[in-house]
Design a protein around this motif. Structure first.
Motif, PDB file in Angstrom:
ATOM      1  N   CYS A  35      -7.426  -3.222  -4.159  1.00 18.60           N
ATOM      2  CA  CYS A  35      -6.837  -4.116  -3.165  1.00 18.60           C
ATOM      3  C   CYS A  35      -6.697  -5.537  -3.724  1.00 18.60           C
ATOM      4  CB  CYS A  35      -7.699  -4.165  -1.903  1.00 18.60           C
ATOM      5  SG  CYS A  35      -7.799  -2.588  -1.028  1.00 18.60           S
ATOM      6  N   SER A  55      -7.172  -6.259   2.234  1.00 23.12           N
ATOM      7  CA  SER A  55      -6.567  -4.991   1.825  1.00 23.12           C
ATOM      8  C   SER A  55      -5.064  -5.029   2.092  1.00 23.12           C
ATOM      9  CB  SER A  55      -7.209  -3.823   2.591  1.00 23.12           C
ATOM     10  OG  SER A  55      -7.074  -4.014   3.988  1.00 23.12           O
ATOM     11  N   PRO A  59       0.813  -1.227   0.000  1.00 21.20           N
ATOM     12  CA  PRO A  59       0.000   0.000   0.000  1.00 21.20           C
ATOM     13  C   PRO A  59       0.843   1.273   0.000  1.00 21.20           C
ATOM     14  CG  PRO A  59      -0.861  -1.581   1.577  1.00 21.20           C
ATOM     15  CD  PRO A  59       0.457  -2.122   1.118  1.00 21.20           C
ATOM     16  N   ARG A  72      -1.754  -4.134  -3.055  1.00 18.57           N
ATOM     17  CA  ARG A  72      -2.423  -3.376  -4.102  1.00 18.57           C
ATOM     18  C   ARG A  72      -2.121  -3.982  -5.467  1.00 18.57           C
ATOM     19  NH1 ARG A  72      -4.275  -2.179  -0.112  1.00 18.57           N
ATOM     20  NH2 ARG A  72      -4.593  -0.132   0.844  1.00 18.57           N
TER      21      ARG A  72
END
Length: 261
Positions: A239, A245, A207, A248
């Motif tokens: 995600c 999550s 992320p 990415r």
């Protein structure tokens, strides 16, 4: 003859009765909790999708109706001394600078959280509104695709960066991993249709790999994924893996053509 009075021992039976009631209560609580969790899962995986997808389709329809209702753009104004159709006009000086820079980011940014464009990806059957900003409550959870405010606008020089949910809340980017080099990505605005071609996919990064949104995008985590020349890029992020999550997924595309409305 003396009669014997029977003695009834109830201690063990009472303890069994209490244990049975406790087990029954625990079973009822477990069933109730299971039903609540099931309803929560249904709400997250089905109801939020249904609501967000309906709202997104409605917003796309509104934008298209607004664009269709706009009056046609006025023609060029006659040069001084013109007497009507057929009169000669003085040639205008050509605009200076490369076309990409003439259409740069001088135009004011759209209002925050408001939908102003439509993203279409034929390969995965996606049609979704694009809104300014990437806030969850105001943009992403409504089934919209969010535009990173500090990135370029679609069709302009630099990198137009977009984000969307992969699961729940409309999940517009659910099948983003299916895109392949050469696939078409369309962005419609009030002024034009911008056609991009997918160039490359970064299957997984952290992320914090913010350079994937740079004007000339590259991955600081995976250096092999890099562009080196300025251009008009489109970056799609979501995600990965699904229902998490943790990482990415990034898809990069480059501007292929512009068609004015």
């Amino acid at each position: 003859m003396r009669e014997r009075i029977p003695v009834v021992v109830q201690g063990r039976r009472t303890r069994r009765s209490r244990a049975a009631r406790a087990l029954w209560t625990a079973a009822e609580l477990a069933v109730t909790l299971g039903v609540v969790l099931l309803l929560l899962v249904v709400h997250q995986l089905w109801w939020t999708n249904r609501q967000a997808q309906h709202a997104a389709r409605d917003q796309v329809g509104r934008l298209e109706r607004q664009w269709d209702a706009r009056p046609p753009a006025p023609g060029p104004a006659p040069a001084p001394g013109d007497d009507g159709p057929g009169a000669r006009t003085a040639p205008s000086a050509p605009p200076s600078g490369p076309p990409a820079h003439r259409t740069g980011n001088r135009k004011p940014a759209p209002p925050e959280d408001r939908a102003y464009a439509v993203l279409r990806i034929p390969r995965i059957g996606l049609t979704a509104p694009i809104a300014q900003g990437v806030g969850k409550a105001a943009v992403l959870n409504r089934g919209y695709v969010g535009h990173y405010p500090h990135s370029a606008q679609p069709g302009r020089a630099g990198n137009a960066a977009l984000a969307g949910h992969r699961n729940t809340h409309g999940e517009p980017f659910r099948r983003l991993d299916r895109l392949r080099p050469g696939d078409t990505v369309l962005v419609d605005t009030a002024e034009a249709r911008y056609t991009y071609a997918v160039r490359r996919t970064l299957p997984r990064t952290t992320p914090g790999d913010g350079t994937v949104l740079a004007a000339v995008p590259y991955s600081s985590v995976h250096p092999a994924y890099r562009f080196t020349a300025p251009g008009a890029y489109l970056t799609l992020t979501t995600c990965t893996p699904e229902y998490t999550s943790t990482y990415r997924l990034v898809v990069w595309a480059v501007l292929r053509s512009t068609q004015s409305r």
